[in-house]
Scaffold this motif. Structure first.
Motif, PDB file in Angstrom:
ATOM      1  N   GLY A   1     -25.141  42.651  28.588  1.00 49.38           N
ATOM      2  CA  GLY A   1     -23.980  42.665  29.465  1.00 49.38           C
ATOM      3  C   GLY A   1     -24.037  43.605  30.656  1.00 49.38           C
ATOM      4  N   GLY A   2     -24.937  44.582  30.633  1.00 45.45           N
ATOM      5  CA  GLY A   2     -25.078  45.485  31.759  1.00 45.45           C
ATOM      6  C   GLY A   2     -24.008  46.558  31.879  1.00 45.45           C
ATOM      7  N   LYS A   3     -23.131  46.676  30.869  1.00 48.68           N
ATOM      8  CA  LYS A   3     -22.083  47.690  30.883  1.00 48.68           C
ATOM      9  C   LYS A   3     -22.400  48.786  29.885  1.00 48.68           C
ATOM     10  CE  LYS A   3     -17.493  47.255  30.761  1.00 48.68           C
ATOM     11  NZ  LYS A   3     -16.178  46.692  30.431  1.00 48.68           N
ATOM     12  N   VAL A   4     -22.184  50.048  30.293  1.00 43.66           N
ATOM     13  CA  VAL A   4     -22.401  51.158  29.383  1.00 43.66           C
ATOM     14  C   VAL A   4     -21.478  51.003  28.176  1.00 43.66           C
ATOM     15  CG1 VAL A   4     -22.196  53.666  29.116  1.00 43.66           C
ATOM     16  CG2 VAL A   4     -23.186  52.731  31.203  1.00 43.66           C
ATOM     17  N   ILE A   5     -22.049  51.218  27.005  1.00 46.74           N
ATOM     18  CA  ILE A   5     -21.312  51.063  25.746  1.00 46.74           C
ATOM     19  C   ILE A   5     -20.660  52.390  25.388  1.00 46.74           C
ATOM     20  CG2 ILE A   5     -21.544  50.411  23.312  1.00 46.74           C
ATOM     21  CD1 ILE A   5     -22.332  48.215  25.487  1.00 46.74           C
ATOM     22  N   LEU A   6     -19.350  52.355  25.114  1.00 43.95           N
ATOM     23  CA  LEU A   6     -18.628  53.562  24.744  1.00 43.95           C
ATOM     24  C   LEU A   6     -18.139  53.427  23.309  1.00 43.95           C
ATOM     25  CD1 LEU A   6     -16.533  53.972  28.005  1.00 43.95           C
ATOM     26  CD2 LEU A   6     -18.676  55.114  27.414  1.00 43.95           C
ATOM     27  N   ARG A   7     -18.535  54.351  22.465  1.00 42.43           N
ATOM     28  CA  ARG A   7     -18.118  54.333  21.057  1.00 42.43           C
ATOM     29  C   ARG A   7     -17.459  55.660  20.704  1.00 42.43           C
ATOM     30  NH1 ARG A   7     -19.630  49.644  21.153  1.00 42.43           N
ATOM     31  NH2 ARG A   7     -21.288  48.609  20.023  1.00 42.43           N
TER      32      ARG A   7
END
Length: 166
Positions: free
Chosen positions: A160-166
C-alpha cells in the motif's frame, strides 16, 4: 564498538529513574540479500533471533540509530533506509529480562542499500545469518515475536505504500 549500557542514554536514565516505566525509542532493520533471505542476529543478551535493533542515543536521528545498530550487530554498512512502520501502542509496554519496565517506540526500517561482509559474531551477537522466512523454524533458538510482526507490516507497507502505525 558502541557505548556500554551504563554510559548509554537509557542506562543513565534508568539509574536516575529507578523502577519507573520509561519510554524506549529504538529502531529495527529488515535487510534482504539478493536471494530474498532476511538477516537475523542471535542476540547475546537473551539468545533469541531478531532483527538488528536497539535504542536511539541522544543527538542521533532514528535513521542513524538503525544504521548504527546494523553495523554494531552485523558489521554491514547501511547507506539507504526507508521507514515502513512504527510500533508504539500499549501492547508494547512490558518488563525486560532485567526487571526494567518500558513502553517501546520501535521504528522499523527497510534497508534499501548496504555493503560489506557479514560478521557472524560481534560484541552484541552470538551469530548472524541470512535466512529464508520458511526456514525460521529451523533455527536452534526462538525467533522473537517482533520478527513475524515486522515482516507482516513490511508486506502491508509494500502493498500500500503507507507507513504502518501500531
Amino acid at each position: 564498538m558502541g557505548l556500554s549500557w551504563a554510559d548509554s542514554y537509557l542506562g543513565q536514565l534508568r539509574a536516575l529513574a529507578g523502577d519507573r516505566t520509561l519510554l524506549f525509542i529504538g529502531a529495527r532493520s529488515v535487510i534482504r540479500d539478493d536471494d530474498g533471505r532476511i538477516l537475523l542476529v542471535k542476540r547475546s543478551d537473551n539468545g533469541q533471533w531478531a532483527f538488528p535493533a536497539g535504542a536511539m542515543e541522544l543527538g542521533e536521528s532514528i535513521a542513524d540509530c538503525a544504521i548504527r545498530e546494523v553495523w554494531e550487530e552485523s558489521g554491514l554498512t547501511v547507506t539507504d533506509v526507508t521507514l515502513f512502520a512504527l510500533f508504539s501502542g500499549p501492547e508494547y509496554i512490558g518488563t525486560n529480562m532485567y526487571g526494567d519496565r518500558y513502553q517501546v517506540f520501535s521504528h522499523a526500517f527497510r534497508v534499501d542499500a548496504w555493503s560489506g561482509d557479514l560478521a557472524r559474531v560481534t560484541d552484541e551477537t552470538l551469530d548472524a545469518r541470512f535466512v529464508a522466512p520458511d526456514e525460521f523454524d529451523a533455527l536452534d533458538d526462538r525467533v522473537t515475536r517482533s520478527v513475524p510482526e515486522t515482516l507482516a507490516a513490511l508486506a502491508e507497507y509494500e502493498r500500500g505504500g503507507k507507513v504502518i502505525l501500531r
